[in-house]
Motif scaffolding. Structure first.
Motif, PDB file in Angstrom:
ATOM      1  N   ASN A  24     -69.025 -35.855  15.956  1.00 38.84           N
ATOM      2  CA  ASN A  24     -68.159 -36.399  17.001  1.00 38.84           C
ATOM      3  C   ASN A  24     -68.195 -37.923  17.021  1.00 38.84           C
ATOM      4  N   SER A  25     -69.369 -38.493  16.775  1.00 36.95           N
ATOM      5  CA  SER A  25     -69.486 -39.953  16.736  1.00 36.95           C
ATOM      6  C   SER A  25     -68.685 -40.525  15.576  1.00 36.95           C
ATOM      7  N   LEU A  26     -68.766 -39.855  14.426  1.00 39.33           N
ATOM      8  CA  LEU A  26     -67.990 -40.292  13.266  1.00 39.33           C
ATOM      9  C   LEU A  26     -66.501 -40.242  13.570  1.00 39.33           C
ATOM     10  N   SER A  27     -66.065 -39.151  14.201  1.00 40.54           N
ATOM     11  CA  SER A  27     -64.651 -38.997  14.524  1.00 40.54           C
ATOM     12  C   SER A  27     -64.166 -40.133  15.414  1.00 40.54           C
ATOM     13  N   MET A  28     -64.967 -40.507  16.410  1.00 42.76           N
ATOM     14  CA  MET A  28     -64.565 -41.592  17.309  1.00 42.76           C
ATOM     15  C   MET A  28     -64.565 -42.941  16.591  1.00 42.76           C
ATOM     16  N   MET A  29     -65.540 -43.164  15.718  1.00 45.42           N
ATOM     17  CA  MET A  29     -65.573 -44.413  14.958  1.00 45.42           C
ATOM     18  C   MET A  29     -64.332 -44.534  14.078  1.00 45.42           C
ATOM     19  N   GLU A  30     -63.959 -43.430  13.442  1.00 47.14           N
ATOM     20  CA  GLU A  30     -62.753 -43.446  12.610  1.00 47.14           C
ATOM     21  C   GLU A  30     -61.525 -43.714  13.468  1.00 47.14           C
ATOM     22  N   GLY A  31     -61.507 -43.125  14.657  1.00 40.09           N
ATOM     23  CA  GLY A  31     -60.380 -43.355  15.567  1.00 40.09           C
ATOM     24  C   GLY A  31     -60.258 -44.816  15.942  1.00 40.09           C
ATOM     25  N   VAL A  32     -61.387 -45.467  16.224  1.00 42.33           N
ATOM     26  CA  VAL A  32     -61.378 -46.889  16.580  1.00 42.33           C
ATOM     27  C   VAL A  32     -60.826 -47.719  15.425  1.00 42.33           C
ATOM     28  N   ILE A  33     -61.269 -47.399  14.214  1.00 41.10           N
ATOM     29  CA  ILE A  33     -60.820 -48.145  13.034  1.00 41.10           C
ATOM     30  C   ILE A  33     -59.324 -47.950  12.799  1.00 41.10           C
ATOM     31  N   GLN A  34     -58.851 -46.730  12.991  1.00 46.62           N
ATOM     32  CA  GLN A  34     -57.469 -46.419  12.665  1.00 46.62           C
ATOM     33  C   GLN A  34     -56.486 -46.845  13.758  1.00 46.62           C
ATOM     34  N   VAL A  35     -56.970 -47.006  14.987  1.00 45.21           N
ATOM     35  CA  VAL A  35     -56.095 -47.439  16.077  1.00 45.21           C
ATOM     36  C   VAL A  35     -55.399 -48.750  15.738  1.00 45.21           C
ATOM     37  N   ASP A  36     -56.094 -49.615  15.017  1.00 44.15           N
ATOM     38  CA  ASP A  36     -55.525 -50.919  14.681  1.00 44.15           C
ATOM     39  C   ASP A  36     -54.308 -50.804  13.780  1.00 44.15           C
ATOM     40  N   ASN A  37     -54.129 -49.648  13.123  1.00 42.03           N
ATOM     41  CA  ASN A  37     -53.001 -49.468  12.208  1.00 42.03           C
ATOM     42  C   ASN A  37     -51.828 -48.741  12.842  1.00 42.03           C
ATOM     43  N   LEU A  38     -51.985 -48.327  14.099  1.00 41.04           N
ATOM     44  CA  LEU A  38     -50.925 -47.599  14.781  1.00 41.04           C
ATOM     45  C   LEU A  38     -50.173 -48.502  15.745  1.00 41.04           C
ATOM     46  N   GLN A  39     -48.898 -48.202  15.923  1.00 42.30           N
ATOM     47  CA  GLN A  39     -48.063 -48.928  16.871  1.00 42.30           C
ATOM     48  C   GLN A  39     -47.713 -48.023  18.046  1.00 42.30           C
ATOM     49  N   VAL A  40     -47.216 -48.631  19.107  1.00 38.51           N
ATOM     50  CA  VAL A  40     -46.862 -47.879  20.308  1.00 38.51           C
ATOM     51  C   VAL A  40     -45.870 -46.769  19.981  1.00 38.51           C
ATOM     52  N   VAL A  61     -44.019 -53.750  30.598  1.00 41.11           N
ATOM     53  CA  VAL A  61     -43.027 -53.462  29.555  1.00 41.11           C
ATOM     54  C   VAL A  61     -43.584 -53.942  28.226  1.00 41.11           C
ATOM     55  N   VAL A  62     -43.581 -53.054  27.223  1.00 36.54           N
ATOM     56  CA  VAL A  62     -44.110 -53.401  25.902  1.00 36.54           C
ATOM     57  C   VAL A  62     -43.113 -52.970  24.834  1.00 36.54           C
ATOM     58  N   PRO A  63     -43.088 -53.663  23.703  1.00 40.21           N
ATOM     59  CA  PRO A  63     -42.179 -53.272  22.608  1.00 40.21           C
ATOM     60  C   PRO A  63     -42.737 -52.115  21.804  1.00 40.21           C
ATOM     61  N   GLU A  64     -41.854 -51.384  21.128  1.00 43.48           N
ATOM     62  CA  GLU A  64     -42.272 -50.254  20.288  1.00 43.48           C
ATOM     63  C   GLU A  64     -43.250 -50.687  19.196  1.00 43.48           C
ATOM     64  N   SER A  65     -43.109 -51.914  18.745  1.00 44.73           N
ATOM     65  CA  SER A  65     -43.895 -52.379  17.596  1.00 44.73           C
ATOM     66  C   SER A  65     -45.284 -52.886  17.966  1.00 44.73           C
ATOM     67  N   GLN A  66     -45.629 -52.918  19.245  1.00 38.22           N
ATOM     68  CA  GLN A  66     -46.929 -53.455  19.633  1.00 38.22           C
ATOM     69  C   GLN A  66     -48.064 -52.589  19.096  1.00 38.22           C
ATOM     70  N   LYS A  67     -49.114 -53.243  18.607  1.00 40.63           N
ATOM     71  CA  LYS A  67     -50.267 -52.520  18.087  1.00 40.63           C
ATOM     72  C   LYS A  67     -51.055 -51.894  19.242  1.00 40.63           C
ATOM     73  N   LEU A  68     -51.651 -50.730  18.997  1.00 43.75           N
ATOM     74  CA  LEU A  68     -52.389 -50.035  20.045  1.00 43.75           C
ATOM     75  C   LEU A  68     -53.604 -50.825  20.512  1.00 43.75           C
ATOM     76  N   GLU A  69     -54.252 -51.532  19.601  1.00 41.41           N
ATOM     77  CA  GLU A  69     -55.407 -52.335  19.980  1.00 41.41           C
ATOM     78  C   GLU A  69     -55.006 -53.376  21.019  1.00 41.41           C
ATOM     79  N   SER A  70     -53.858 -54.021  20.802  1.00 43.58           N
ATOM     80  CA  SER A  70     -53.360 -55.019  21.741  1.00 43.58           C
ATOM     81  C   SER A  70     -52.968 -54.378  23.069  1.00 43.58           C
ATOM     82  N   LEU A  71     -52.349 -53.194  23.006  1.00 43.31           N
ATOM     83  CA  LEU A  71     -51.945 -52.496  24.225  1.00 43.31           C
ATOM     84  C   LEU A  71     -53.158 -52.108  25.055  1.00 43.31           C
ATOM     85  N   LEU A  72     -54.205 -51.601  24.417  1.00 40.20           N
ATOM     86  CA  LEU A  72     -55.403 -51.205  25.143  1.00 40.20           C
ATOM     87  C   LEU A  72     -56.029 -52.401  25.849  1.00 40.20           C
ATOM     88  N   ALA A  73     -56.051 -53.553  25.170  1.00 38.03           N
ATOM     89  CA  ALA A  73     -56.573 -54.762  25.800  1.00 38.03           C
ATOM     90  C   ALA A  73     -55.718 -55.164  27.004  1.00 38.03           C
TER      91      ALA A  73
END
Length: 280
Positions: A48-64, A138-150
């Motif tokens: 489960n820890s590995l899964s969450m770490m991978e999720g954190v790493i991959q979030v930076d590559n996803l957009q809204v 209001v956020v654009p479709e292209s915003q990165k998830l890392e930025s949105l979470l912040a």
């Protein structure tokens, strides 16, 4: 007598053990994920820890746009709705936050929190939407998830309206949607209401599909004939076609549709992009 400060060094065996177990000299995210998976195989990390770490790493590559609730699935209320009409909508949908519209979905005036209606219990005739209306992010479709979470953390908001390049409402995104990319699906008592929420349409023949979507639901939605005898989910079919657990961004074509892996971990695919217009 002057005391000289002594710089303590960790025992050599401890340093050797740490470097052997956690080699973090990776230069790319894929390489880092590979080394984290290696650590998990050595029982240093729990699955489960590995899964969450991978999720954190991959979030930076996803957009809204990859995770948003599409326009067609938005639950909303109108600014001029009566108190009891709003209560009925809340009871039917079970959500805690609603965009408040003027005329249509492109005219979002703010956000209503269901709990704010409690102040009018027993004096419903005094209800005033403007008194409890909260501003909408209001956020654009292209915003990165890392930025949105912040952004969510700074503003202490849990929901944002997503707009397209023409400033029209494209969808909604919540903090829960973002966190699910890290910790996995967060089921609640309302998630079973509409199975089609597992398939989200984004236009131009592009869809995001939860890998756990049942094949029967997928086939009915896309009018396809993916095999449902050996596998129960779309993720199972795609994994079988790859012949392995695919990595993020790997693609293949099944029945004229292009499947792209948006998120996966060492055990399974979690999120897919399905493109019905660019299979060639």
């Amino acid at each position: 007598m002057k005391h000289q400060k002594v710089k303590l060094k960790p025992p050599s065996w401890l340093k050797t053990w740490f470097l052997d177990k956690f080699d973090l000299s990776a230069e790319t995210s894929d390489e880092l994920v590979s080394r984290l998976r290696s650590a998990q195989k050595k029982n240093i990390l729990a699955p489960n820890s590995l899964s969450m770490m991978e999720g954190v790493i991959q979030v930076d590559n996803l957009q809204v746009r990859d995770i948003m609730i599409p326009r067609s699935h938005i639950q909303f209320v109108f600014h001029d709705d009566k108190y009891h009409d709003i209560l009925t909508r809340i009871l039917d949908s079970g959500h805690s936050r609603y965009p408040v519209l003027d005329k249509n979905l492109d005219d979002v005036e703010g956000v209503l929190l269901a709990k704010d209606l409690l102040k009018y219990v027993g004096r419903e005739d005094e209800f005033d939407m403007d008194d409890i209306l909260r501003p909408a992010i209001v956020v654009p479709e292209s915003q990165k998830l890392e930025s949105l979470l912040a952004h969510f953390r700074r503003s202490r908001n849990h929901m944002a309206v997503v707009v397209d390049e023409y400033s029209g409402t494209a969808g909604l995104v919540t903090i829960e949607d973002v966190l699910e990319q890290i910790v996995g699906e967060i089921d609640d008592e309302h998630d079973h209401i509409d199975d089609k929420l597992d398939i989200r349409k984004h236009g131009d023949g592009r869809f995001t599909v939860l890998a756990g979507t049942e094949i029967s639901v997928f086939n009915h939605y896309f009018k396809t004939t993916l095999p449902d005898t050996a596998f129960d989910t779309v993720g199972g079919v795609v994994t079988n076609e790859f012949g392995k657990i695919p990595k993020q961004h790997e693609e293949l074509i099944i029945e004229t549709m292009r499947f792209k892996v948006l998120r996966s971990d060492s055990r399974r695919i979690q999120l897919l992009e399905v493109n019905t217009a660019q299979a060639a």
